[in-house]
Design an enzyme around this catalytic site. Sequence first.
Site, mmCIF file in Angstrom:
data_model
loop_
_atom_site.group_PDB
_atom_site.id
_atom_site.type_symbol
_atom_site.label_atom_id
_atom_site.label_comp_id
_atom_site.label_asym_id
_atom_site.label_seq_id
_atom_site.Cartn_x
_atom_site.Cartn_y
_atom_site.Cartn_z
ATOM 1 N N CYS A 14 -22.242 19.913 28.003
ATOM 2 C CA CYS A 14 -21.592 20.154 26.714
ATOM 3 C C CYS A 14 -21.095 21.577 26.542
ATOM 4 C CB CYS A 14 -22.585 19.860 25.601
ATOM 5 S SG CYS A 14 -24.032 20.904 25.765
ATOM 6 N N ASP A 19 -22.936 24.219 25.943
ATOM 7 C CA ASP A 19 -23.830 25.043 25.135
ATOM 8 C C ASP A 19 -24.475 26.120 26.011
ATOM 9 O OD1 ASP A 19 -23.146 23.430 23.098
ATOM 10 O OD2 ASP A 19 -25.106 22.527 22.784
ATOM 11 N N CYS A 71 -26.601 22.921 20.114
ATOM 12 C CA CYS A 71 -26.969 21.912 19.126
ATOM 13 C C CYS A 71 -28.407 22.112 18.644
ATOM 14 C CB CYS A 71 -26.825 20.539 19.753
ATOM 15 S SG CYS A 71 -28.103 20.219 20.970
ATOM 16 N N CYS A 108 -30.087 17.937 26.494
ATOM 17 C CA CYS A 108 -30.294 19.196 25.777
ATOM 18 C C CYS A 108 -31.585 19.882 26.223
ATOM 19 C CB CYS A 108 -30.334 18.962 24.273
ATOM 20 S SG CYS A 108 -28.961 17.967 23.690
HETATM 21 FE FE1 FES Z 1 -25.385 20.655 24.188
HETATM 22 FE FE2 FES Z 1 -27.416 19.619 23.038
HETATM 23 S S1 FES Z 1 -25.358 18.993 22.815
HETATM 24 S S2 FES Z 1 -27.404 21.198 24.491
#
Ligand code: FES
Length: 122
Positions: free
Chosen positions: A33, A35, A58, A102
């Site tokens: 994602c 992140d 998130c 995640c």
């Molecule tokens: Fe990216 Fe949770 S959606 S770490």
Amino acid sequence: MYSKTVMDHFSNPRNVGVIEGADGVGEEGNPVCGDMMTVYIKVKDGRIDDIKFQTFGCGAAIAVSSMLTEMAKGKGIEEAKKITNKDVAEALEGLPKNKLHCSNLGADVLHKAIEDYEKTKA
Ligand code: FES
């Protein structure tokens, strides 16, 4: 849905921030994602004396980071190396299936920070 523990760590994350002059820093992006998670450690007498994190991600990733720092704080370096992503997810009483990715970064980022510390020390 999310466990109470996840909600608690998400709404009231522990050990957020930066350690200036940290002994080790680990940083990684989640390929799923994008992140980002960064972990800073301060080591004293072979133990993780202080640990802080910054996570741009998130809610689940924030809860994972917060739980990870609680699990690692005060642990010896060798012990901290043994913490796995699965351990962190379990300590959070699990994550919804579509949020399992995640929990992939938490322990990996800690291990990177420890590697960074060991490299600098050497
Ligand atoms: Fe990216 Fe949770 S959606 S770490």
